[in-house]
Design a protein around this motif. Structure first.
Motif, PDB file in Angstrom:
ATOM      1  N   HIS A  55     -35.188  18.065  -7.502  1.00  0.00           N
ATOM      2  CA  HIS A  55     -34.924  19.437  -7.068  1.00  0.00           C
ATOM      3  C   HIS A  55     -34.073  20.168  -8.097  1.00  0.00           C
ATOM      4  CE1 HIS A  55     -33.391  22.910  -4.957  1.00  0.00           C
ATOM      5  NE2 HIS A  55     -34.387  22.761  -4.093  1.00  0.00           N
ATOM      6  N   ARG A  56     -32.966  19.568  -8.463  1.00  0.00           N
ATOM      7  CA  ARG A  56     -32.085  20.015  -9.536  1.00  0.00           C
ATOM      8  C   ARG A  56     -31.248  21.253  -9.245  1.00  0.00           C
ATOM      9  NH1 ARG A  56     -33.977  21.806 -13.232  1.00  0.00           N
ATOM     10  NH2 ARG A  56     -32.755  21.183 -14.999  1.00  0.00           N
ATOM     11  N   ASP A  57     -31.356  21.808  -8.042  1.00  0.00           N
ATOM     12  CA  ASP A  57     -30.469  22.928  -7.701  1.00  0.00           C
ATOM     13  C   ASP A  57     -30.069  22.836  -6.230  1.00  0.00           C
ATOM     14  OD1 ASP A  57     -28.964  25.227  -8.143  1.00  0.00           O
ATOM     15  OD2 ASP A  57     -30.638  26.577  -7.687  1.00  0.00           O
ATOM     16  N   LYS A 107     -27.890  22.944  -3.096  1.00  0.00           N
ATOM     17  CA  LYS A 107     -26.656  23.605  -2.641  1.00  0.00           C
ATOM     18  C   LYS A 107     -26.946  24.083  -1.219  1.00  0.00           C
ATOM     19  CE  LYS A 107     -28.139  27.810  -5.042  1.00  0.00           C
ATOM     20  NZ  LYS A 107     -27.859  28.716  -6.139  1.00  0.00           N
ATOM     21  N   ASN A 113     -29.787  26.502  -0.413  1.00  0.00           N
ATOM     22  CA  ASN A 113     -31.176  26.067  -0.604  1.00  0.00           C
ATOM     23  C   ASN A 113     -31.645  25.077   0.458  1.00  0.00           C
ATOM     24  OD1 ASN A 113     -31.629  27.649  -2.816  1.00  0.00           O
ATOM     25  ND2 ASN A 113     -31.201  26.068  -4.326  1.00  0.00           N
ATOM     26  N   ASP A 129     -36.587  26.369  -2.426  1.00  0.00           N
ATOM     27  CA  ASP A 129     -36.306  26.875  -3.764  1.00  0.00           C
ATOM     28  C   ASP A 129     -36.451  25.799  -4.830  1.00  0.00           C
ATOM     29  OD1 ASP A 129     -35.836  28.789  -5.620  1.00  0.00           O
ATOM     30  OD2 ASP A 129     -34.112  29.635  -4.588  1.00  0.00           O
ATOM     31  N   LEU A 138     -36.443  25.555  -9.952  1.00  0.00           N
ATOM     32  CA  LEU A 138     -35.825  24.896 -11.105  1.00  0.00           C
ATOM     33  C   LEU A 138     -36.299  23.456 -11.256  1.00  0.00           C
ATOM     34  CD1 LEU A 138     -32.124  26.062 -10.758  1.00  0.00           C
ATOM     35  CD2 LEU A 138     -34.037  27.221 -11.830  1.00  0.00           C
ATOM     36  N   VAL A 194     -30.824  23.052 -17.349  1.00  0.00           N
ATOM     37  CA  VAL A 194     -30.272  23.631 -16.118  1.00  0.00           C
ATOM     38  C   VAL A 194     -29.816  25.045 -16.455  1.00  0.00           C
ATOM     39  CG1 VAL A 194     -28.538  23.382 -14.316  1.00  0.00           C
ATOM     40  CG2 VAL A 194     -29.508  21.353 -15.372  1.00  0.00           C
ATOM     41  N   THR A 228     -29.385  32.605 -11.862  1.00  0.00           N
ATOM     42  CA  THR A 228     -30.507  32.492 -10.915  1.00  0.00           C
ATOM     43  C   THR A 228     -31.400  33.705 -11.101  1.00  0.00           C
ATOM     44  OG1 THR A 228     -29.453  33.783  -9.198  1.00  0.00           O
ATOM     45  CG2 THR A 228     -28.999  31.424  -9.185  1.00  0.00           C
ATOM     46  N   VAL A 231     -25.219  30.639 -11.758  1.00  0.00           N
ATOM     47  CA  VAL A 231     -25.504  29.418 -11.001  1.00  0.00           C
ATOM     48  C   VAL A 231     -24.189  28.673 -10.746  1.00  0.00           C
ATOM     49  CG1 VAL A 231     -26.564  27.126 -11.128  1.00  0.00           C
ATOM     50  CG2 VAL A 231     -27.862  29.112 -11.830  1.00  0.00           C
ATOM     51  N   ARG A 250     -23.001  20.264  -9.358  1.00  0.00           N
ATOM     52  CA  ARG A 250     -23.600  19.722 -10.581  1.00  0.00           C
ATOM     53  C   ARG A 250     -22.899  18.429 -10.992  1.00  0.00           C
ATOM     54  NH1 ARG A 250     -25.079  24.021 -15.217  1.00  0.00           N
ATOM     55  NH2 ARG A 250     -26.145  24.926 -13.431  1.00  0.00           N
ATOM     56  N   ASP A 309     -29.858  14.634  -8.439  1.00  0.00           N
ATOM     57  CA  ASP A 309     -29.809  15.280  -7.123  1.00  0.00           C
ATOM     58  C   ASP A 309     -28.778  14.626  -6.199  1.00  0.00           C
ATOM     59  OD1 ASP A 309     -31.763  17.230  -7.593  1.00  0.00           O
ATOM     60  OD2 ASP A 309     -33.404  15.912  -6.988  1.00  0.00           O
TER      61      ASP A 309
END
Length: 377
Positions: A175-177, A179, A182, A195, A198, A204, A208, A214, A219, A235
């Protein structure tokens, strides 16, 4: 004549009478039991109204960014609410590549804990992605319950998050984003990953699509220190930060800059050493910061409401060494989730955890409104 099943369509779809008439005529000439070819399925979907803007009614804007606008809408085919993500194709900021990536990934993901992509509409100027609509996200949920969640609900949300991620990770999709914004939540308490713009991107990004900076809060330290070796552990650090936030009501590492973010992490987890993070002493970026040598603090002092198993899981997610960080698949079998029962591991991918009698949300202690009630079985 089970047309919906034959065409892999949702059960609640309302097929236009003229389409059914056309099918009736065709079926008189050829037997209906044969599976549809890809071309005839695509033509039939177009006849029904898929891939056409006029099939959806816009109800209002949900958000706007540099190259994408999201509207709340309704499908004329199902009368269900949808989210319409309109991506402008003439924009020079390289938006379409993240949009196309999102489409190609989501088209193939069918899971109860991943937001469903219902339709794609492509015009010269715009690519519209039609998603299922969910009323809230985890950030709004936390605000709504005054940042004081029931620990039972934390566990149920964590399991759903792990379940969706495990499905992605098995398919080599990151997924890498991750939060709270999301993670979408509907009125039943079903949590879904959203979402994927990304996912699988090469670096990264720092902005956004709505040009917000971001957040660095979720992270992992390896990425903060310049690692581009992305794999599924990227992730899992964010999952740990989200677990802490649900259990305490506050973000775990709310840093404004990379240096501040690392400083907050090291102050709590301990400054990394060759033992906790092999190879760290030769990382130029790490050496340039000259961090003090902090000792790790006991997590239980910072998350007093979490039980022993919960602390154990949290600790396993927040490991510096990516090879040791617990995977989503292994997390699902962690003793922390044992109280949810064994049946939860036998659900079909598209089955909701709430189809099980033993899985029920409780009223959150800090809960202000009556939006999220315990589910009546």
């Amino acid at each position: 004549m089970d047309v919906s099943k034959r065409m892999s369509l949702p059960m609640d779809i309302r097929l236009p009478p003229e389409f059914l008439q056309k099918l009736q005529l065709e079926s008189e000439n050829s037997p209906l039991c044969k599976p549809l070819s890809r071309t005839s399925r695509r033509a039939s979907l177009s006849d029904i109204g898929f891939g056409k803007l006029e099939t959806y009614v816009k109800l209002g804007k949900l958000g706007e960014g540099t190259y994408a606008t999201v509207f709340k809408g309704r499908s004329k085919l199902t009368e269900n609410l949808v989210a319409l993500k309109e991506i402008r194709l003439e924009h020079e900021e390289g938006a379409p590549c993240t949009a196309i990536r999102e489409v190609s990934l989501l088209k193939n993901l069918k899971h109860a804990n991943i937001v469903t992509l219902h339709d794609i509409i492509h015009t010269d100027r715009c690519l519209t992605l039609v998603f299922e609509y969910l009323d809230s996200d985890l950030k709004q949920y936390l605000d709504n319950c005054g940042n004081l969640m029931s620990m039972n609900n934390v566990k149920i949300f964590m399991f759903q998050l792990m379940r969706g991620l495990s499905y992605c990770h098995k398919r080599k999709i990151l997924h890498r984003d991750l939060k709270p914004q999301n993670l979408l939540i509907n009125d039943k308490g079903e949590l879904k990953l959203a979402d994927f713009g990304l996912a699988r991107a090469k670096s990264v990004p720092t902005k956004t699509y709505s040009n917000e900076v971001v957040t660095l809060w979720y992270r992992p330290p390896d990425v903060l220190l310049g690692s581009t070796e992305y794999s599924t552990p990227i992730d899992m650090w964010g999952v740990g930060c989200i677990m802490f936030e649900m259990a305490t009501g506050r973000p775990m590492f709310p840093g404004a800059t990379v240096k501040e973010e690392l400083h907050l992490i090291f102050r709590l987890i301990g400054t990394p050493t060759e033992d906790t993070w092999p190879g760290i002493s030769s990382n130029d970026e790490f050496r340039s910061y000259l961090f003090p040598q902090y000792r790790p603090q006991a997590l239980i002092n910072h998350v007093p409401r979490l039980d022993t198993e919960g602390i154990d899981l949290l600790s396993a997610l927040l490991l510096y060494n990516t090879r040791s960080r617990m995977s989503s698949e292994a997390s699902l079998r962690h003793p922390y989730f044992q109280t949810l029962g064994d049946n939860i591991h036998n659900l079909a991918d598209t089955g909701s955890v709430f189809s099980l009698r033993e899985v029920q949300l409780q009223k959150d202690p800090g809960h202000r409104t009556s939006v999220f009630q315990p589910l009546s079985k």
